[in-house]
Design an enzyme around this catalytic site. Structure first.
Site, PDB file in Angstrom:
ATOM      1  N   LYS A 287     -35.029 -23.255   6.945  1.00  0.00           N
ATOM      2  CA  LYS A 287     -34.178 -24.435   7.076  1.00  0.00           C
ATOM      3  C   LYS A 287     -35.048 -25.691   7.122  1.00  0.00           C
ATOM      4  CE  LYS A 287     -30.320 -22.478   9.768  1.00  0.00           C
ATOM      5  NZ  LYS A 287     -29.271 -22.736   8.771  1.00  0.00           N
ATOM      6  N   ARG A 361     -24.039 -12.733   8.840  1.00  0.00           N
ATOM      7  CA  ARG A 361     -23.203 -11.672   8.258  1.00  0.00           C
ATOM      8  C   ARG A 361     -23.955 -10.342   8.220  1.00  0.00           C
ATOM      9  NH1 ARG A 361     -22.474 -15.237   2.911  1.00  0.00           N
ATOM     10  NH2 ARG A 361     -22.849 -16.830   4.487  1.00  0.00           N
TER      11      ARG A 361
END
Ligand code: BES
Ligand code: MN
Ligand code: ZN
Length: 503
Positions: A287, A361
């Site tokens: 990120k 996920r």
């Protein structure tokens, strides 16, 4: 009409010795009357009328006027509530905050006199907001704010056929007090810095909780070796780059057995699953640096699961509930998962990991497979899953995805009652094709369009024939910015949901 004193146990603060006076609080409508009173017996006492006149009080929402009392006679505070028909949960939260901040530094106790225009649901929203106003996290401040005096608020309510029964108010108060205790734990663990709060810390919190409620809770922790044996390779792919061991924490609550006898196996429990990424760097798909510090809150789903389990113990609801905390740290390293790696999930699905930042996920899919061993009545997972959900719903409503109409209905109702709001989002089959992989059964990203939907579609592939809901709390688990802080959401929603299952 019945009068009832209900008391709130505020967050414990260091107490100063000096005995300060108490305060009587009245909510005043913008027609300068008491909060609308359906039998029109809203006569204002002379002191109230004088205070309104002297302060030129207009009754606008959160307007205040105070006349200070002495040690013997209480102070008098009036708070504007605007138009009574606009008194929704947001307004009640603002009013609660105003009352708390006005009184917290100069009064020890307060009694809020409510008239019969608030029903038991609105009353519950006000009570919880007052409790939450007293929450602080100053553990790492050398200088604590010790000026808080207020430690007791009494709510005096008038009940009648319109507002609800005495029991409804009492039960609501008991529930709000339980929610506050659980929600505070959620905030406490989520606010911890990521060098303190890593997966084993979460497991320790769960173990401590189980010790606090030995007759209700049991805990089981799976480490990476256990997960390897089970073939939870998606989960492990996230944890791989981190020096901290991933942990799958299972809290089992049995509110159906009396006393010490909790041996009875859970039958079709309600299962909560929480994303517990204790820090999300993005992994090799790193990120950008700006704001990355807020990714310590990426365990907000697991924190909410933990807090909900505590609230449940406090409320002692006669239910069977499992809380699963999927805890891992997402870090880059020489041995971290690479974009392009293909792993086999616990249920046999092959997953091409094209972006290591879509890690939530991955920990969730194997946890969802694992918890289906409990033969759940319903699975509700919560996760700070996608930035795309913030784009869609901002910081007001949590994204709700589900494969079951009844679960959607119950969660929507509970969310309005709790004023911990959700919005039902789509899960059409059509979106699934965005997850088609060239090399594996599925890939872990679906491109920019409908990013929150495709993340949910990914999860849906791991839930077979079980009512299931997914809550994307990316926008609601914490308040972002220079004063970033955990909100404790969606604990109020979850407890209101559970409470609905009892009646
Ligand atoms: N934890 C983030 C989602 C997130 C981002 C929550 C910002 C709150 C604020 C999640 O793991 C993530 O990085 N998601 C990616 C998915 C993408 C790579 C498909 C995202 O939303 O950008
Ligand atoms: Mn991520
Ligand atoms: Zn994440």
């Amino acid at each position: 009409m019945a009068k009832l004193n209900l008391s709130l146990q505020l967050a414990k603060k260091a107490q100063k010795k000096s005995a300060k006076n108490s305060c009587s609080v009245y909510l005043i409508h913008d027609n300068k009357q008491l909060l609308q009173n359906h039998d029109n017996k809203n006569t204002l006492t002379a002191p109230l009328q004088n205070l309104i006149k002297a302060s030129n009080f207009g009754g606008k929402i959160c307007e205040t006027a105070i006349s200070f009392g002495t040690d013997e006679s209480p102070s008098l505070l009036i708070v504007g509530v605007g138009k009574a028909d606009k008194l929704n949960g947001t307004a009640l939260q603002k009013i609660a905050k105003t009352i708390y901040t006005t009184l917290s530094k100069n009064h020890k106790s307060a009694t809020i006199y409510l008239d019969n225009s608030l029903d038991s649901v609105q009353f519950g929203q006000l009570a919880l907001a007052l409790l939450n106003a007293s929450y602080t996290f100053d553990k790492y401040k050398s200088k604590k704010d010790d000026k808080i005096l207020l430690n007791q608020i009494t709510l005096q309510v008038l009940t009648d056929e319109k507002t609800g029964s005495l029991e409804a108010f009492e039960q609501s108060l008991a529930l709000q007090n339980a929610i506050f205790i659980g929600q505070s734990l959620t905030k406490d663990v989520a606010n911890e810095p990521p060098n303190v709060c890593f997966p084993a810390y979460m497991a320790k919190q769960a173990k401590d909780l189980a010790k606090q409620y030995p007759d209700l809770l049991t805990v089981k922790v799976l480490g990476e070796k256990d997960m390897e044996k089970l073939g939870m390779n998606c989960f492990l792919a996230v944890s791989r780059g981190s020096a901290k061991e991933g942990q799958l924490v299972l809290l089992e609550y049995n509110g159906l057995t009396k006393g010490k006898n909790k041996a009875k196996k859970l039958e079709n429990p309600i299962v909560f699953v929480g994303k517990g990424v204790t820090f999300d760097t993005g992994g090799i798909s790193l990120k950008p640096g700006e704001g990355m510090g807020e990714m310590k809150f990426d365990m907000g789903g697991a924190a909410a699961t933990l807090g909900a389990m505590k609230a449940l113990c406090e409320a002692r609801l006669p239910l069977q509930v499992v809380g699963a905390l999927a805890c891992a740290e997402n870090m880059p390293s020489g041995d971290a998962t690479r974009p392009g790696d293909i792993v086999t999930a616990m249920n046999g699905t092959t997953v091409e990991i094209l972006n290591t930042d879509a890690e939530g996920r991955l920990v969730l899919c194997d946890t969802l497979t694992y918890v289906q061993q409990y033969k759940p009545k319903v699975i509700i997972d919560m996760a700070t899953l996608t930035g795309a959900c913030i784009i869609a719903l901002g910081h007001v409503r949590t994204g709700l995805y589900s494969n079951d109409e009844d679960v959607i209905f119950d969660l929507e109702q509970a969310s309005e009652d709790a004023h911990d709001r959700v919005w039902h989002m789509p899960l059409d089959e059509d979106y699934q094709e965005q997850l088609n992989s060239h090399f594996a059964d599925v890939q872990n990203i679906g491109g920019r369009p409908a990013g929150s939907v495709t993340a949910s579609c990914f999860l849906s592939r791991f839930v077979k024939d079980v009512p299931w809901a997914h809550l994307d709390i990316a926008g609601t688990a914490w308040i972002s910015g220079s004063k970033a802080e955990a909100t404790g959401r969606p604990v109020p929603l979850l407890l209101n949901y559970l409470n609905r299952q009892v009646w």
